[in-house]
Write a protein that holds these residues in place. Structure first.
Motif, short mmCIF file in Angstrom:
data_model
loop_
_atom_site.label_atom_id
_atom_site.label_comp_id
_atom_site.label_asym_id
_atom_site.label_seq_id
_atom_site.Cartn_x
_atom_site.Cartn_y
_atom_site.Cartn_z
N PHE A 1 -2.76 3.06 7.27
CA PHE A 1 -3.27 4.10 6.38
C PHE A 1 -3.76 3.57 5.04
N LYS A 2 -3.63 2.25 4.82
CA LYS A 2 -4.06 1.63 3.56
C LYS A 2 -3.38 2.28 2.37
N VAL A 3 -2.10 2.55 2.52
CA VAL A 3 -1.30 3.16 1.45
C VAL A 3 -0.16 2.21 1.10
N ALA A 4 0.04 1.99 -0.20
CA ALA A 4 1.09 1.10 -0.68
C ALA A 4 2.24 1.91 -1.25
N VAL A 5 3.46 1.53 -0.88
CA VAL A 5 4.66 2.14 -1.43
C VAL A 5 5.36 1.07 -2.28
N THR A 6 5.42 1.32 -3.58
CA THR A 6 5.89 0.31 -4.53
C THR A 6 7.10 0.83 -5.29
N ARG A 7 8.07 -0.04 -5.46
CA ARG A 7 9.31 0.31 -6.15
C ARG A 7 9.25 -0.07 -7.62
N PHE A 8 9.51 0.92 -8.49
CA PHE A 8 9.83 0.66 -9.88
C PHE A 8 11.35 0.84 -10.01
N GLU A 9 11.87 0.71 -11.20
CA GLU A 9 13.33 0.77 -11.35
C GLU A 9 13.91 2.11 -10.89
N ASP A 10 13.40 3.21 -11.46
CA ASP A 10 13.96 4.52 -11.12
C ASP A 10 12.91 5.44 -10.52
N ARG A 11 11.81 4.86 -10.05
CA ARG A 11 10.71 5.64 -9.48
C ARG A 11 10.12 4.90 -8.29
N ILE A 12 9.37 5.64 -7.49
CA ILE A 12 8.59 5.06 -6.41
C ILE A 12 7.14 5.46 -6.64
N ARG A 13 6.26 4.50 -6.62
CA ARG A 13 4.82 4.76 -6.76
C ARG A 13 4.17 4.59 -5.40
N VAL A 14 3.40 5.57 -4.99
CA VAL A 14 2.69 5.54 -3.71
C VAL A 14 1.21 5.64 -4.01
N GLY A 15 0.46 4.58 -3.72
CA GLY A 15 -0.95 4.56 -4.06
C GLY A 15 -1.81 4.25 -2.86
N GLY A 16 -2.98 4.88 -2.84
CA GLY A 16 -3.88 4.59 -1.73
C GLY A 16 -4.97 5.62 -1.60
N THR A 17 -5.68 5.54 -0.51
CA THR A 17 -6.86 6.33 -0.18
C THR A 17 -7.99 6.03 -1.16
N ALA A 18 -9.18 6.15 -0.69
CA ALA A 18 -10.37 5.89 -1.50
C ALA A 18 -11.38 6.98 -1.25
N GLU A 19 -11.91 7.50 -2.33
CA GLU A 19 -12.89 8.57 -2.21
C GLU A 19 -14.18 8.16 -2.93
N ILE A 20 -15.26 8.16 -2.17
CA ILE A 20 -16.57 7.85 -2.75
C ILE A 20 -17.14 9.18 -3.24
N ALA A 21 -16.94 9.44 -4.53
CA ALA A 21 -17.22 10.77 -5.08
C ALA A 21 -17.85 10.70 -6.46
N ASP A 22 -18.51 9.59 -6.77
CA ASP A 22 -19.13 9.40 -8.09
C ASP A 22 -18.04 9.55 -9.17
N MET B 1 -13.65 7.96 9.13
CA MET B 1 -14.23 9.24 8.73
C MET B 1 -13.79 10.38 9.65
N MET B 2 -13.45 10.03 10.88
CA MET B 2 -13.05 11.04 11.86
C MET B 2 -11.56 11.38 11.78
N GLN B 3 -10.81 10.63 10.99
CA GLN B 3 -9.38 10.84 10.92
C GLN B 3 -9.02 11.90 9.88
N ASP B 4 -7.96 12.62 10.16
CA ASP B 4 -7.49 13.65 9.24
C ASP B 4 -7.00 13.03 7.94
N MET B 5 -6.35 11.86 8.04
CA MET B 5 -5.85 11.17 6.85
C MET B 5 -6.60 9.86 6.66
N ALA B 6 -7.90 9.95 6.56
CA ALA B 6 -8.76 8.77 6.48
C ALA B 6 -8.48 7.97 5.22
N PRO B 7 -8.41 6.63 5.33
CA PRO B 7 -8.25 5.80 4.14
C PRO B 7 -9.45 5.90 3.19
N ILE B 8 -10.63 6.14 3.75
CA ILE B 8 -11.85 6.26 2.95
C ILE B 8 -12.53 7.58 3.28
#
Length: 419
Positions: free
Chosen positions: A299-320, A68-75
């Motif tokens: 950082f709990k961030v995944a970098v995933t390769r597709f054929e002609d794209r890169i998908r970067v997924g991560g972070t979690a927000e508790i925001a209803d 919670m104290m981090q600028d780029m918090a995973p949650i």
């Protein structure tokens, strides 16, 4: 038997496919104009059969406070969305952070994930359609040695559950992911799951829906599911924006929205919408890009390769149910892909997206029959809906068909919340 599958994400479409293949008349009811238009649309792309972990784990409360104290918090907890429901769910999740609960929950999750891997192996041989599928493993990448040295408990759990894995050194990380040679100072080693894979969930679901149509699955789009009618211990109909629909059996695959349907009829289902973000980048230089998935442990961030794209997924927000795109939450995903794979993708042309992950307090999905004889659930998969999709769909199909499941379904049904 006539069956209504409520929800057209990857879980619902997979469920419909298995049920139709076993001879049922199946209709998928979906509020959007097409399948996989919400949470299944742009997830991280990981088929993380081995990299399957409950959110609630020993030490997580302390880690969460630090994050919670981090600028780029995973949650991140959104103050504007914090309410009694949010607080109640968080307390229930914290109650699952003990060592014994973690072991139980991880075993249950791995049971489904590993089964799903088998189902995907069989499925891709039967229906070899394109969804950017790769089977080159996942590497959990560690940036510091102290953290890597502290994974003993996780390794013991993986060994206990029979999950293939290997601890790899700095050189092996580069051997499996050659682009990491461009940033050798950024990491010390990794944990590799060789049997994990990658794939575009939205592409897969769209193609599977087309194959479903060929075997008789019908789709009712732009149809909002509003309520279930119950009489004499059975569902008699489902009320929708397009009127009443009836069937012999009903399967709830509505993800984060499942409690809205089930709670009014007596099931207090503790599924909470955890917002996750992703970036999708056009590929610029294949030699600088990942071959499969690299999960940045820090950082709990995944970098995933597709054929002609890169998908970067991560972070979690508790925001209803807030689905606004917050630019601040873009920062961790942009940082990780730029830090580990500089020059691999065109960040200036990245598509920013968010979706709601249907999380249970124990991270275990809710799959199985209910006390209402013709009502079933296949929901609450959290961050692993894509990974668990085929395994959980095949499991619920077997249950509906009164067929002995191929895996133990102990502890997976809604019964665990009714004690």
């Amino acid at each position: 038997m006539k069956i209504l599958v409520l929800g057209g994400g990857v879980t619902g479409v997979s469920t419909a496919w298995y049920l139709a293949n076993s001879g049922h008349e199946v209709t998928v009811v979906e509020r959007c104009a097409t399948v996989a238009d919400e949470t299944s649309f742009a997830n991280a792309g990981m088929l993380s059969y081995g990299y399957t972990n409950p959110w609630a784990a020993p030490g997580i409360p302390f880690k969460a406070l630090k994050w919670m104290m981090q600028d780029m918090a995973p949650i991140l907890v959104s103050p504007s969305s914090f309410n009694v429901k949010t607080a109640s769910w968080m307390l229930r999740m914290l109650g699952q952070c003990g060592e014994e609960a973690y072991r139980i929950n991880k075993r249950r999750m791995l049971r489904i994930s590993e089964y799903s891997r088998t189902c995907f192996d069989e499925f891709t041989q039967q229906l070899p359609f394109d969804f950017d599928h790769r089977s080159k493993g996942t590497i959990e990448l560690f940036r510091d040695q102290e953290k890597m040295d502290s994974i003993g408990a996780d390794l013991a759990s993986l060994k206990e559950c029979g999950v293939p894995h290997e601890v790899i050194n700095h050189a092996d990380c580069i051997r499996y992911e050659p682009a990491l040679a461009n940033v050798p100072e950024k990491f010390v080693g990794g944990l590799r799951f060789a049997q994990d894979g990658t794939g575009d969930c939205q592409k897969f679901t769209t193609n599977l829906a087309e194959h479903g149509r060929e075997i008789g699955v019908q789709f009712k789009f732009d149809t909002d599911v509003k309520a279930l009618a119950v009489s004499s211990g059975k569902i008699t109909s489902v009320h929708t924006s397009e009127g009443e629909l009836t069937a012999d059996a009903y399967v709830v695959c509505l993800g984060s929205y499942s409690p809205m349907l089930l709670n009014p009829i007596g099931f207090k289902l503790p599924i909470y919408p955890i917002k996750g973000y992703s970036l999708t980048l056009p590929l610029l230089d294949e030699t600088k890009a990942p071959q499969s998935t690299v999960m940045d442990e820090a950082f709990k961030v995944a970098v995933t390769r597709f054929e002609d794209r890169i998908r970067v997924g991560g972070t979690a927000e508790i925001a209803d149910f807030d689905l606004s795109l917050k630019e601040k939450r873009r920062k961790p995903t942009e940082f990780v892909v730029g830090d580990l794979f500089p020059g691999a993708g065109d960040i200036s042309k990245a598509t920013f997206w968010c979706g709601l992950r249907p999380m249970t307090p124990d991270s275990v999905p809710v799959i199985g029959s209910t006390p209402i004889t013709n009502l079933y659930t296949n929901t609450g998969h959290g961050t692993l809906g894509w990974t668990m999709s085929l395994g959980s769909a095949r499991l619920i199909s077997d249950i509906i068909n009164n067929k002995a499941p191929e895996i133990d379904n102990e502890g997976l049904s809604i019964d665990r919340y009714m004690k």
